[in-house]
Design a protein around this motif. Structure first.
Motif, PDB file in Angstrom:
ATOM      1  N   GLN A 168      50.000  48.242  46.484  1.00 45.36           N
ATOM      2  CA  GLN A 168      50.352  47.004  47.165  1.00 45.36           C
ATOM      3  C   GLN A 168      49.760  46.955  48.564  1.00 45.36           C
ATOM      4  N   SER A 169      49.748  48.102  49.250  1.00 44.60           N
ATOM      5  CA  SER A 169      49.166  48.167  50.584  1.00 44.60           C
ATOM      6  C   SER A 169      47.681  47.853  50.544  1.00 44.60           C
ATOM      7  N   LYS A 170      47.018  48.351  49.489  1.00 40.50           N
ATOM      8  CA  LYS A 170      45.575  48.113  49.359  1.00 40.50           C
ATOM      9  C   LYS A 170      45.299  46.624  49.160  1.00 40.50           C
ATOM     10  N   VAL A 171      46.139  45.987  48.296  1.00 43.88           N
ATOM     11  CA  VAL A 171      45.986  44.557  48.093  1.00 43.88           C
ATOM     12  C   VAL A 171      46.243  43.807  49.396  1.00 43.88           C
ATOM     13  N   SER A 172      47.241  44.257  50.162  1.00 42.36           N
ATOM     14  CA  SER A 172      47.538  43.631  51.453  1.00 42.36           C
ATOM     15  C   SER A 172      46.336  43.739  52.395  1.00 42.36           C
ATOM     16  N   GLU A 183      35.311  41.982  45.224  1.00 43.97           N
ATOM     17  CA  GLU A 183      36.496  41.283  44.748  1.00 43.97           C
ATOM     18  C   GLU A 183      36.146  39.870  44.343  1.00 43.97           C
ATOM     19  N   GLU A 184      36.791  39.392  43.281  1.00 39.20           N
ATOM     20  CA  GLU A 184      36.565  38.014  42.849  1.00 39.20           C
ATOM     21  C   GLU A 184      37.074  37.067  43.934  1.00 39.20           C
ATOM     22  N   SER A 185      36.469  35.925  44.006  1.00 43.42           N
ATOM     23  CA  SER A 185      36.810  34.997  45.094  1.00 43.42           C
ATOM     24  C   SER A 185      37.023  33.581  44.576  1.00 43.42           C
ATOM     25  N   SER A 186      37.568  33.456  43.363  1.00 43.31           N
ATOM     26  CA  SER A 186      37.813  32.117  42.823  1.00 43.31           C
ATOM     27  C   SER A 186      38.983  31.476  43.559  1.00 43.31           C
ATOM     28  N   THR A 288      50.292  44.346  39.643  1.00 44.07           N
ATOM     29  CA  THR A 288      49.444  43.782  38.591  1.00 44.07           C
ATOM     30  C   THR A 288      48.193  43.142  39.193  1.00 44.07           C
ATOM     31  N   ILE A 289      48.333  42.511  40.354  1.00 41.37           N
ATOM     32  CA  ILE A 289      47.165  41.963  41.052  1.00 41.37           C
ATOM     33  C   ILE A 289      46.177  43.078  41.383  1.00 41.37           C
ATOM     34  N   ALA A 290      46.708  44.221  41.809  1.00 39.75           N
ATOM     35  CA  ALA A 290      45.842  45.362  42.119  1.00 39.75           C
ATOM     36  C   ALA A 290      45.116  45.851  40.868  1.00 39.75           C
ATOM     37  N   GLU A 291      45.806  45.849  39.714  1.00 36.76           N
ATOM     38  CA  GLU A 291      45.158  46.227  38.456  1.00 36.76           C
ATOM     39  C   GLU A 291      44.038  45.246  38.117  1.00 36.76           C
ATOM     40  N   ARG A 292      44.263  43.980  38.371  1.00 41.92           N
ATOM     41  CA  ARG A 292      43.226  42.972  38.143  1.00 41.92           C
ATOM     42  C   ARG A 292      42.035  43.219  39.054  1.00 41.92           C
ATOM     43  N   ALA A 293      42.310  43.537  40.321  1.00 43.63           N
ATOM     44  CA  ALA A 293      41.225  43.821  41.270  1.00 43.63           C
ATOM     45  C   ALA A 293      40.430  45.048  40.835  1.00 43.63           C
ATOM     46  N   ASN A 294      41.132  46.075  40.340  1.00 49.94           N
ATOM     47  CA  ASN A 294      40.438  47.274  39.865  1.00 49.94           C
ATOM     48  C   ASN A 294      39.566  46.972  38.663  1.00 49.94           C
ATOM     49  N   ALA A 295      40.071  46.137  37.741  1.00 52.98           N
ATOM     50  CA  ALA A 295      39.296  45.779  36.556  1.00 52.98           C
ATOM     51  C   ALA A 295      38.039  45.012  36.940  1.00 52.98           C
ATOM     52  N   PHE A 296      38.153  44.098  37.908  1.00 49.45           N
ATOM     53  CA  PHE A 296      36.982  43.336  38.351  1.00 49.45           C
ATOM     54  C   PHE A 296      35.975  44.248  39.054  1.00 49.45           C
ATOM     55  N   ARG A 297      36.498  45.195  39.837  1.00 47.13           N
ATOM     56  CA  ARG A 297      35.627  46.129  40.540  1.00 47.13           C
ATOM     57  C   ARG A 297      34.860  47.007  39.549  1.00 47.13           C
ATOM     58  N   GLN A 298      35.518  47.456  38.503  1.00 50.90           N
ATOM     59  CA  GLN A 298      34.847  48.259  37.488  1.00 50.90           C
ATOM     60  C   GLN A 298      33.758  47.466  36.788  1.00 50.90           C
ATOM     61  N   HIS A 299      34.048  46.215  36.500  1.00 54.89           N
ATOM     62  CA  HIS A 299      33.039  45.353  35.886  1.00 54.89           C
ATOM     63  C   HIS A 299      31.814  45.209  36.791  1.00 54.89           C
ATOM     64  N   CYS A 300      32.042  44.970  38.082  1.00 55.06           N
ATOM     65  CA  CYS A 300      30.926  44.793  39.026  1.00 55.06           C
ATOM     66  C   CYS A 300      30.127  46.081  39.183  1.00 55.06           C
ATOM     67  N   GLU A 301      30.816  47.201  39.233  1.00 60.57           N
ATOM     68  CA  GLU A 301      30.117  48.481  39.373  1.00 60.57           C
ATOM     69  C   GLU A 301      29.251  48.778  38.155  1.00 60.57           C
ATOM     70  N   LEU A 302      29.739  48.468  36.971  1.00 59.90           N
ATOM     71  CA  LEU A 302      28.948  48.675  35.753  1.00 59.90           C
ATOM     72  C   LEU A 302      27.771  47.709  35.700  1.00 59.90           C
ATOM     73  N   ALA A 303      28.000  46.459  36.134  1.00 59.36           N
ATOM     74  CA  ALA A 303      26.903  45.484  36.165  1.00 59.36           C
ATOM     75  C   ALA A 303      25.798  45.954  37.108  1.00 59.36           C
TER      76      ALA A 303
END
Length: 401
Positions: A168-172, A183-186, A288-303
């Protein structure tokens, strides 16, 4: 009673009259009992499940569970159901003298009951194997399930709470601009984050003042009780109408003291605690937001890794290197990992979009009930106080005339 009839949302039924044509599950957390002594002491709870889910192999299950078992269930669900807002469990008390107080035990029992019924009423969670294990296996099997965990599950509840706080602190930090990861920026995602963080602040502020209201009612009740005793003693010194009036004033004060203490308890259980529960719920959403951020970060790193691999392959083709075959194989593996990472991310987004709607609908109902109970309790208390003092006015007026 949770009805999960196909094609409809959760409905509430009487547990005494389940429909034979629809699936249902009802869970009750009852009968807290202190087990053991000293630092090894803990509270156990009877958990009764009534259901016609076929995987439960019978209409009723009764098991004994302790707080750490509820934490186990919460952690298992959090790890397995990415994108789902897992209901929170109440905090672990760190103050020894409060840990076994009747008030704390009842608050925890009620919160654990809310937790497990939220899980059981959730369309994604109610058929999970972990919930079935929690609700059906004996104590020894449950203890083995806890002790055999690995990875994140091997950590103690305090360690896991710290993980969630760190997340939560990281998301903050991201929201406040202290950290700039990929991070996604939609606009929808930004709107969701801002809503969640503002909601947490406002709920925490409301809960803080609800606590002060509980404290004020208790203090006023104690003051009235003390005042009533003092005035009754004063009345005993008088043998005339004034003494009788004083005695009645003291008696009314003591009666009103009881009303105030009862209303303080009502405020605690039905107003402050629901607000505190929703503060915990929002913190679960932040995880859960942090999990979403991690999933997006993993996608970007693989891309990014795929792009670099394509550059390497082009260089190998130009030099006709014999390493090209291995590079192409690695490239295909990276593409497969990237596609899977994107699917994971999209699933989390889809689930979160559904979850936020469900959360807001449930929040409207739960907080509506809590604020109704608050207003009703205050109105009834005000009427009791006004009626009590009004009944004394003629006698006091007669003494003063």
């Amino acid at each position: 009673m949770i009805n999960t009839e196909s094609g409809s949302g959760p409905l509430v039924q009487s547990p005494r009259s389940p429909s034979s044509q629809s699936q249902y599950i009802a869970v009750s957390v009852l009968d807290p009992a202190k087990m053991g002594n000293g630092v090894q002491a803990y509270i156990s709870y009877k958990v009764i499940t009534r259901t016609n889910f076929p995987e439960y192999d019978g209409p009723e299950k009764i098991v004994i569970r302790r707080y750490s078992d509820f934490v186990w269930l919460r952690d298992r669900l959090f790890e397995k159901y990415k994108g789902v807002f897992i209901p929170p469990v109440p905090e672990k008390s760190t103050v020894e003298k409060f840990r076994f107080s009747a008030e704390f035990i009842e608050m925890r029992r009620k919160a654990l009951d809310v937790f497990v019924n939220r899980v059981a009423s959730h369309q994604e969670l109610q058929h999970s194997e972990d919930l079935r294990i929690f609700l059906t296996v004996d104590e020894q099997t449950m203890e083995r399930a806890r002790s055999q965990e690995t990875g994140i599950f091997k950590k103690k509840p305090a360690d896991l709470m710290q993980i969630f706080k760190d997340v939560q602190s990281k998301v903050s930090d991201v929201v406040l601009g202290k950290e700039k990861p990929v991070e996604e920026s939609s606009p929808e995602y930004e709107k969701l984050k801002n809503y969640v963080f503002q909601l947490e602040d406002h709920l925490a502020e409301a809960q803080k003042h609800a606590y002060r209201l509980v404290k004020r009612h208790r203090e006023l009740g104690q003051s009235l009780s003390d005042f009533g005793k003092a005035v009754k003693l004063l009345g005993e010194c008088e043998g005339n109408a004034l003494g009788k009036a004083f005695s009645e004033l003291g008696a009314k004060s003591e009666i009103l003291s009881v009303h105030l203490q009862k209303e303080a308890q009502n405020l605690l259980m039905n107003f402050e605690e629901p607000l505190k529960d929703y503060v915990r719920s929002v913190q679960s959403i932040k995880a859960t937001i942090a999990e979403r951020a991690n999933a997006f970060r993993q996608h970007c790193e693989l891309a990014e890794a795929i792009k670099f691999k394509e550059i390497d392959m082009n260089k190998l083709r130009l030099t006709r290197s014999d390493k090209l075959y291995d590079a192409e194989h690695e490239y295909e593996e990276l593409k497969a990992e990237g596609a899977e990472a994107w699917r994971r991310f999209e699933k989390i987004v889809k689930l979160m979009n559904e979850e936020i709607v469900r959360f807001q609908e449930q929040k409207t109902v739960d907080l509506g009930v809590a604020f109704h109970e608050f207003a009703l309790g205050q109105a009834q208390l005000a009427n009791s106080i006004a009626s009590a003092w009004r009944s004394l006015l003629p006698k006091l007026e007669a003494c003063s005339s």
